[in-house]
Design a protein around this motif. Structure first.
Motif, PDB file in Angstrom:
ATOM      1  N   ASN A 170       0.857  -1.184   0.000  1.00 38.79           N
ATOM      2  CA  ASN A 170       0.000   0.000   0.000  1.00 38.79           C
ATOM      3  C   ASN A 170       0.895   1.237   0.000  1.00 38.79           C
ATOM      4  OD1 ASN A 170       0.910   0.233   2.644  1.00 38.79           O
ATOM      5  ND2 ASN A 170      -0.932  -0.657   3.525  1.00 38.79           N
ATOM      6  N   SER A 171       0.289   2.403   0.061  1.00 42.37           N
ATOM      7  CA  SER A 171       1.057   3.644  -0.097  1.00 42.37           C
ATOM      8  C   SER A 171       2.082   3.863   1.012  1.00 42.37           C
ATOM      9  CB  SER A 171       0.118   4.844  -0.183  1.00 42.37           C
ATOM     10  OG  SER A 171      -0.628   4.961   1.013  1.00 42.37           O
ATOM     11  N   THR A 172       1.915   3.205   2.143  1.00 46.63           N
ATOM     12  CA  THR A 172       2.903   3.379   3.216  1.00 46.63           C
ATOM     13  C   THR A 172       4.236   2.727   2.863  1.00 46.63           C
ATOM     14  OG1 THR A 172       2.119   1.395   4.363  1.00 46.63           O
ATOM     15  CG2 THR A 172       1.118   3.500   4.994  1.00 46.63           C
ATOM     16  N   ALA A 173       4.266   1.889   1.849  1.00 45.28           N
ATOM     17  CA  ALA A 173       5.504   1.216   1.445  1.00 45.28           C
ATOM     18  C   ALA A 173       6.381   2.097   0.564  1.00 45.28           C
ATOM     19  CB  ALA A 173       5.182  -0.082   0.731  1.00 45.28           C
ATOM     20  N   LEU A 174       5.930   3.277   0.214  1.00 47.84           N
ATOM     21  CA  LEU A 174       6.742   4.152  -0.636  1.00 47.84           C
ATOM     22  C   LEU A 174       8.067   4.529   0.026  1.00 47.84           C
ATOM     23  CD1 LEU A 174       4.044   6.481  -2.185  1.00 47.84           C
ATOM     24  CD2 LEU A 174       5.433   4.796  -3.369  1.00 47.84           C
ATOM     25  N   ILE A 175       8.086   4.569   1.353  1.00 45.22           N
ATOM     26  CA  ILE A 175       9.316   4.917   2.066  1.00 45.22           C
ATOM     27  C   ILE A 175      10.391   3.851   1.847  1.00 45.22           C
ATOM     28  CG2 ILE A 175       8.694   3.834   4.268  1.00 45.22           C
ATOM     29  CD1 ILE A 175      10.455   7.202   3.868  1.00 45.22           C
ATOM     30  N   HIS A 176       9.972   2.632   1.490  1.00 43.91           N
ATOM     31  CA  HIS A 176      10.943   1.559   1.247  1.00 43.91           C
ATOM     32  C   HIS A 176      11.854   1.880   0.071  1.00 43.91           C
ATOM     33  CE1 HIS A 176       9.332  -1.597   3.967  1.00 43.91           C
ATOM     34  NE2 HIS A 176       8.274  -0.807   3.893  1.00 43.91           N
TER      35      HIS A 176
END
Length: 108
Positions: free
Chosen positions: A81-87
């Motif tokens: 989901n969008s919270t994985a963009l920090i990866h």
């Protein structure tokens, strides 16, 4: 095109890491292996960057960390989901670490 053959091969392998590793973990079921999956992807990115730095004489190899981070973006809506963009920042840092390790190995 032939001049950048090694870099293209490494980019395809990096794409395979970002697309196939999550696919295998998703197909195996459960969320218990998510941390292990991220570790496999990070270690793969570090190793790939180190080998690229050792094996390539072209200056374009130094853009690989940015390319690796950018290659992660399309996988976010498919597997995460969008919270994985920090990866993507993690993969940028991991790739820089791998390039540094490869540069050290090349000097030694």
């Amino acid at each position: 095109m032939g001049k950048y053959k090694k870099e293209i091969i490494f980019a395809v392998i990096q794409l395979a890491i970002f697309w196939l590793v999550p696919l295998f973990f998703t197909l195996s079921g459960g969320k218990g292996g998510a941390i292990f999956m991220v570790q496999v992807m990070l270690i793969g990115t570090i190793a790939l960057s180190a080998f690229l730095c050792i094996g390539s004489a072209n200056k374009v190899k130094y853009f690989f960390p940015l390319f690796a981070a950018a290659m992660f973006f399309p996988t976010v809506p498919v597997y995460y989901n969008s919270t994985a963009l920090i990866h993507s920042l993690w993969y940028l840092i991991a790739s820089c670490i791998g390039m540094g390790m490869g540069a050290l190995k090349k000097k030694i």
